[in-house]
Scaffold this motif. Structure first.
Motif, PDB file in Angstrom:
ATOM      1  N   ARG A  92       1.202  -1.415   0.143  1.00  0.00           N
ATOM      2  CA  ARG A  92      -0.207   0.008  -0.150  1.00  0.00           C
ATOM      3  C   ARG A  92       1.178   1.317  -0.185  1.00  0.00           C
ATOM      4  NH1 ARG A  92      -5.158  -1.286   0.517  1.00  0.00           N
ATOM      5  NH2 ARG A  92      -5.606   1.545   0.557  1.00  0.00           N
ATOM      6  N   GLY A  93       0.429   2.441  -0.649  1.00  0.00           N
ATOM      7  CA  GLY A  93       0.955   3.280  -0.241  1.00  0.00           C
ATOM      8  C   GLY A  93       2.313   3.479  -2.220  1.00  0.00           C
ATOM      9  N   ASP A  94       2.288   2.239  -3.371  1.00  0.00           N
ATOM     10  CA  ASP A  94       3.017   2.065  -4.248  1.00  0.00           C
ATOM     11  C   ASP A  94       2.667   2.821  -5.357  1.00  0.00           C
ATOM     12  OD1 ASP A  94       4.860   0.351  -2.460  1.00  0.00           O
ATOM     13  OD2 ASP A  94       4.854  -1.240  -3.013  1.00  0.00           O
ATOM     14  N   MET A  95       2.879   3.688  -6.296  1.00  0.00           N
ATOM     15  CA  MET A  95       2.877   3.325  -7.511  1.00  0.00           C
ATOM     16  C   MET A  95       3.068   2.344  -8.593  1.00  0.00           C
ATOM     17  SD  MET A  95       1.693   6.523  -9.028  1.00  0.00           S
ATOM     18  CE  MET A  95       2.492   7.994  -8.944  1.00  0.00           C
ATOM     19  N   VAL A  96       2.038   2.563  -9.437  1.00  0.00           N
ATOM     20  CA  VAL A  96       2.598   0.958 -10.380  1.00  0.00           C
ATOM     21  C   VAL A  96       2.364   1.264 -11.093  1.00  0.00           C
ATOM     22  CG1 VAL A  96       1.625  -1.730 -10.494  1.00  0.00           C
ATOM     23  CG2 VAL A  96       1.817  -0.856  -8.011  1.00  0.00           C
ATOM     24  N   VAL A  97       3.619   1.241 -12.028  1.00  0.00           N
ATOM     25  CA  VAL A  97       3.475   1.182 -14.234  1.00  0.00           C
ATOM     26  C   VAL A  97       3.312  -0.149 -14.657  1.00  0.00           C
ATOM     27  CG1 VAL A  97       4.586   2.226 -15.901  1.00  0.00           C
ATOM     28  CG2 VAL A  97       5.511   2.991 -13.604  1.00  0.00           C
ATOM     29  N   LEU A  98       2.231  -0.137 -15.229  1.00  0.00           N
ATOM     30  CA  LEU A  98       1.460  -1.250 -15.556  1.00  0.00           C
ATOM     31  C   LEU A  98       1.703  -1.006 -17.128  1.00  0.00           C
ATOM     32  CD1 LEU A  98      -1.911  -1.757 -13.613  1.00  0.00           C
ATOM     33  CD2 LEU A  98       0.616  -2.912 -13.692  1.00  0.00           C
ATOM     34  N   ASP A  99       2.980  -1.566 -17.985  1.00  0.00           N
ATOM     35  CA  ASP A  99       3.425  -1.217 -19.766  1.00  0.00           C
ATOM     36  C   ASP A  99       3.395  -2.863 -20.140  1.00  0.00           C
ATOM     37  OD1 ASP A  99       4.241  -1.006 -22.061  1.00  0.00           O
ATOM     38  OD2 ASP A  99       5.600   0.049 -21.466  1.00  0.00           O
ATOM     39  N   PHE A 100       2.366  -3.283 -21.139  1.00  0.00           N
ATOM     40  CA  PHE A 100       1.604  -4.707 -21.705  1.00  0.00           C
ATOM     41  C   PHE A 100       1.202  -4.046 -23.021  1.00  0.00           C
ATOM     42  CE2 PHE A 100      -1.794  -2.626 -19.359  1.00  0.00           C
ATOM     43  CZ  PHE A 100      -3.224  -3.074 -19.882  1.00  0.00           C
TER      44      PHE A 100
END
Length: 375
Positions: free
Chosen positions: A226-234
């Motif tokens: 919790r508190g993470d930024m998450v980059v999703l590239d697919f």
């Protein structure tokens, strides 16, 4: 090339492409083109061998001559079934004979030929030995825009691939992120791409927290918190054409700084998109997106080009980068994907595929570019 699903084009479509390639070669001062198995061969003929081996398969487009596909005899029946086969002559060779002599007979010694980038050195060196007067240039160098301008059918296939990737994002945003490994979320993404019609998944980047500051982060076993930024590239291939999209989500409520950085990237992505119109150079798209990030004081943290072309591969010309003066042409398709990467902390990237229209651009990805909160 195993696993590629070929798009439903007719023999006439492939004939038009072969003629277009021949004209482009002549215009570039080449005596012809030599195309080995790979994306160029798929685009020109619809043929993708089930396995690429040391046996020579080569499309020969020589000026003033009928296109010829030099092919091992044991693979000729499959080549004859390709959608574009009727636009070609097949020249078979058998084990124990010299395929380079067969090919050399189709070429003018002393000519300069464009050759597909993924041609094996084994084959190129043998051709040079058979025809020492010839010279060669890679297709990326000689004809970088050969596949760059898509026809209407190709654009719609790219749009369908983009819609499938969008559907995958709408599903992934509903799953639990916190307490799970990046690799688990990446596996979910790959499964969703396949569920929505992709035959090939090329990449599923899940960059959480500090890993998001690496634009090409290799998915690992970091547990998302919790508190993470998450980059999703697919992305990958659907019906032979590519998808590639990036959205950055946040696990729980973001900080004010995280929201501000995300908003800057969203504004930069919008600026890059709005710069798209016929006649504008590729570098102007990069400049438009980069200017927003520079003005906000994060210029040193935008560390890659703004975009790349997409088609039968997920990365191909043209490139949206400083120094690329190629003007945009209706039918070109490419990504617009600015980002900010703060080492050791987090990253943000937002990416859409865009096609050039008669008077501007059209996005091929339609999911929200606002900050998405996940659990």
């Amino acid at each position: 090339m195993t696993g590629i699903a070929l798009a439903p084009f007719s023999a006439e479509d492939y004939s038009v492409r072969l003629e277009r390639a021949g004209r482009a070669a002549s215009g570039a001062g080449l005596a012809g083109l030599l195309v080995a198995p790979g994306p160029d061969l798929v685009w020109l003929t619809g043929y993708a061998p089930t396995a690429v081996t040391e046996r020579l398969t080569l499309l020969v487009l020589a000026a003033g001559r009928e296109p010829v596909l030099v092919v091992p005899a044991l693979e000729a029946p499959d080549a004859a079934k390709a959608a574009g086969a009727s636009a070609l002559a097949l020249r078979e060779w058998t084990d124990g004979t010299d395929p380079y002599a067969v090919t050399a007979a189709l070429l003018d010694d002393g000519g300069r030929f464009g050759i597909s980038d993924n041609t094996w050195a084994l084959h190129l060196l043998a051709l040079q030995q058979a025809l020492p007067g010839t010279s060669y240039a890679s297709l990326t160098e000689a004809l970088p825009m050969l596949r760059a301008v898509k026809d209407a059918a190709e654009v719609e296939l790219l749009a369908a691939a983009g819609a499938a990737a969008d559907a995958a994002f709408e599903e992934i945003r509903t799953v639990r992120f916190s307490g799970r490994r990046e690799s688990e979320v990446a596996a979910d993404l790959a499964g969703l791409l396949r569920r929505f019609g992709h035959s090939q998944v090329d990449f599923t980047i899940v960059g959480s927290g500090p890993n998001g500051a690496n634009p090409h982060h290799e998915v690992g076993d970091r547990v998302i918190e919790r508190g993470d930024m998450v980059v999703l590239d697919f992305g990958g291939l659907k019906d032979g054409y590519g998808s590639d999209t990036t959205r950055t989500v946040h696990v729980g409520e973001p900080t004010e700084e995280e929201r501000r950085v995300h908003d800057i990237v969203r504004e930069a992505q919008e600026a890059g998109f709005r710069a798209v119109r016929p006649g504008v150079s590729c570098q102007e798209v990069d400049r438009a997106a980069r200017a927003v990030i520079d003005r906000a004081g994060y210029g040193e943290f935008f560390i890659h080009r703004t975009g790349h072309g997409i088609g039968v591969t997920t990365h191909e010309p043209p490139y949206m980068i400083e120094g690329e003066e190629q003007p945009l042409v209706p039918g070109m398709c490419f990504s617009v994907e600015p980002g900010i990467y703060l080492p050791g902390r987090f990253g943000v990237r937002i990416e859409d595929i865009v096609t050039v229209t008669g008077d501007g651009g059209r996005r091929l990805n339609d999911t929200t570019r606002e900050m998405v909160i996940v659990d």
